[in-house]
Motif scaffolding. Structure first.
Motif, PDB file in Angstrom:
ATOM      1  N   THR A  11     -14.480  29.392  17.649  1.00 38.75           N
ATOM      2  CA  THR A  11     -15.393  28.263  17.876  1.00 38.75           C
ATOM      3  C   THR A  11     -16.850  28.708  17.859  1.00 38.75           C
ATOM      4  O   THR A  11     -17.743  27.867  17.828  1.00 38.75           O
ATOM      5  CB  THR A  11     -15.107  27.551  19.223  1.00 38.75           C
ATOM      6  OG1 THR A  11     -15.437  28.428  20.304  1.00 38.75           O
ATOM      7  CG2 THR A  11     -13.663  27.087  19.313  1.00 38.75           C
ATOM      8  N   ASP A  16     -16.170  34.271  10.127  1.00 36.51           N
ATOM      9  CA  ASP A  16     -15.920  33.983   8.716  1.00 36.51           C
ATOM     10  C   ASP A  16     -14.454  33.659   8.413  1.00 36.51           C
ATOM     11  O   ASP A  16     -14.159  33.023   7.405  1.00 36.51           O
ATOM     12  CB  ASP A  16     -16.368  35.153   7.850  1.00 36.51           C
ATOM     13  CG  ASP A  16     -17.872  35.352   7.905  1.00 36.51           C
ATOM     14  OD1 ASP A  16     -18.609  34.347   7.908  1.00 36.51           O
ATOM     15  OD2 ASP A  16     -18.314  36.506   7.960  1.00 36.51           O
ATOM     16  N   GLU A  33     -13.234  21.463  17.452  1.00 42.57           N
ATOM     17  CA  GLU A  33     -13.940  20.797  16.357  1.00 42.57           C
ATOM     18  C   GLU A  33     -15.092  21.649  15.813  1.00 42.57           C
ATOM     19  O   GLU A  33     -15.589  21.393  14.726  1.00 42.57           O
ATOM     20  CB  GLU A  33     -14.449  19.419  16.798  1.00 42.57           C
ATOM     21  CG  GLU A  33     -15.539  19.448  17.844  1.00 42.57           C
ATOM     22  CD  GLU A  33     -15.050  19.647  19.283  1.00 42.57           C
ATOM     23  OE1 GLU A  33     -15.908  19.713  20.172  1.00 42.57           O
ATOM     24  OE2 GLU A  33     -13.832  19.751  19.506  1.00 42.57           O
ATOM     25  N   ARG A  34     -15.494  22.658  16.540  1.00 40.88           N
ATOM     26  CA  ARG A  34     -16.567  23.565  16.081  1.00 40.88           C
ATOM     27  C   ARG A  34     -16.078  24.602  15.067  1.00 40.88           C
ATOM     28  O   ARG A  34     -16.873  25.268  14.439  1.00 40.88           O
ATOM     29  CB  ARG A  34     -17.171  24.312  17.261  1.00 40.88           C
ATOM     30  CG  ARG A  34     -17.942  23.452  18.210  1.00 40.88           C
ATOM     31  CD  ARG A  34     -18.585  24.326  19.252  1.00 40.88           C
ATOM     32  NE  ARG A  34     -19.141  23.537  20.326  1.00 40.88           N
ATOM     33  CZ  ARG A  34     -19.473  24.019  21.497  1.00 40.88           C
ATOM     34  NH1 ARG A  34     -19.318  25.304  21.752  1.00 40.88           N
ATOM     35  NH2 ARG A  34     -19.976  23.241  22.423  1.00 40.88           N
ATOM     36  N   THR A  36     -15.122  26.188  11.851  1.00 41.48           N
ATOM     37  CA  THR A  36     -15.307  25.943  10.422  1.00 41.48           C
ATOM     38  C   THR A  36     -14.683  27.055   9.583  1.00 41.48           C
ATOM     39  O   THR A  36     -14.522  26.900   8.379  1.00 41.48           O
ATOM     40  CB  THR A  36     -16.802  25.821  10.065  1.00 41.48           C
ATOM     41  OG1 THR A  36     -17.466  27.026  10.431  1.00 41.48           O
ATOM     42  CG2 THR A  36     -17.434  24.630  10.788  1.00 41.48           C
ATOM     43  N   GLN A  62      -8.024  20.124  10.520  1.00 41.07           N
ATOM     44  CA  GLN A  62      -8.898  21.008   9.743  1.00 41.07           C
ATOM     45  C   GLN A  62      -8.777  20.697   8.247  1.00 41.07           C
ATOM     46  O   GLN A  62      -9.775  20.567   7.549  1.00 41.07           O
ATOM     47  CB  GLN A  62      -8.565  22.481  10.004  1.00 41.07           C
ATOM     48  CG  GLN A  62      -8.909  22.979  11.395  1.00 41.07           C
ATOM     49  CD  GLN A  62     -10.392  23.026  11.636  1.00 41.07           C
ATOM     50  OE1 GLN A  62     -10.986  22.065  12.116  1.00 41.07           O
ATOM     51  NE2 GLN A  62     -11.017  24.132  11.307  1.00 41.07           N
ATOM     52  N   GLN A  65     -10.493  17.715   6.983  1.00 41.94           N
ATOM     53  CA  GLN A  65     -11.942  17.896   6.854  1.00 41.94           C
ATOM     54  C   GLN A  65     -12.290  18.872   5.732  1.00 41.94           C
ATOM     55  O   GLN A  65     -13.433  19.316   5.624  1.00 41.94           O
ATOM     56  CB  GLN A  65     -12.528  18.378   8.172  1.00 41.94           C
ATOM     57  CG  GLN A  65     -12.420  17.357   9.269  1.00 41.94           C
ATOM     58  CD  GLN A  65     -12.979  17.863  10.592  1.00 41.94           C
ATOM     59  OE1 GLN A  65     -13.579  18.924  10.679  1.00 41.94           O
ATOM     60  NE2 GLN A  65     -12.783  17.088  11.637  1.00 41.94           N
ATOM     61  N   ARG A  67     -11.107  21.937   5.358  1.00 39.90           N
ATOM     62  CA  ARG A  67     -11.124  23.330   5.820  1.00 39.90           C
ATOM     63  C   ARG A  67      -9.750  23.959   5.639  1.00 39.90           C
ATOM     64  O   ARG A  67      -8.728  23.291   5.755  1.00 39.90           O
ATOM     65  CB  ARG A  67     -11.544  23.391   7.286  1.00 39.90           C
ATOM     66  CG  ARG A  67     -12.942  22.854   7.498  1.00 39.90           C
ATOM     67  CD  ARG A  67     -13.305  22.831   8.955  1.00 39.90           C
ATOM     68  NE  ARG A  67     -14.653  22.297   9.128  1.00 39.90           N
ATOM     69  CZ  ARG A  67     -15.049  21.659  10.208  1.00 39.90           C
ATOM     70  NH1 ARG A  67     -14.210  21.478  11.223  1.00 39.90           N
ATOM     71  NH2 ARG A  67     -16.275  21.207  10.294  1.00 39.90           N
TER      72      ARG A  67
END
Length: 113
Positions: A11, A16, A33-34, A36, A62, A65, A67
């Motif tokens: 988070t 990476d 939700e943080r 990525t 994920q 979205q 990801r």
């Protein structure tokens, strides 16, 4: 706890890619939700300590979205299936496949420089 802490660490800014072995934070324990970074999460189908359905729902959110996130579940394996110092839980086939997937995941998402 290591797998759950891996997800919590993801988070934070600057991550990476991440791979979590049989662990996922409890609901509300982290701002998922943080995240990525691309993630890969491993569980045995007989996991007793963490919620595999919660991890699967996270991965679905994920992907929705755009990801990269995947949950892999190994049949006949339980918690700590990668731990070769505990013969009662170690599952060689699952461990070997998880290690292969881990190296492939990091090779795809981590670059030098």
């Amino acid at each position: 706890m290591g797998g759950a802490l891996t997800v919590v660490a993801a988070t934070q800014p600057g991550v990476d890619a991440f791979v979590a072995f049989y662990g996922f934070p409890a609901k509300g324990a982290a701002a998922l939700e943080r995240i990525t970074a691309p993630g890969l999460l491993f569980f045995g189908e007989e996991e007793q300590y963490f919620s595999v359905p919660d991890a699967q729902a996270f991965a679905e959110r994920q992907r929705a979205q755009g990801r990269d996130a995947e949950v892999v579940i190994y049949p006949g394996a339980g918690h700590a299936f990668f731990n070769d110092t505990r013969p009662e839980v170690y599952r060689r086939d699952a461990a070997n496949d998880a290690w292969y997937r881990t190296l492939k995941h990091f090779g795809r998402h981590l670059r030098l420089g």
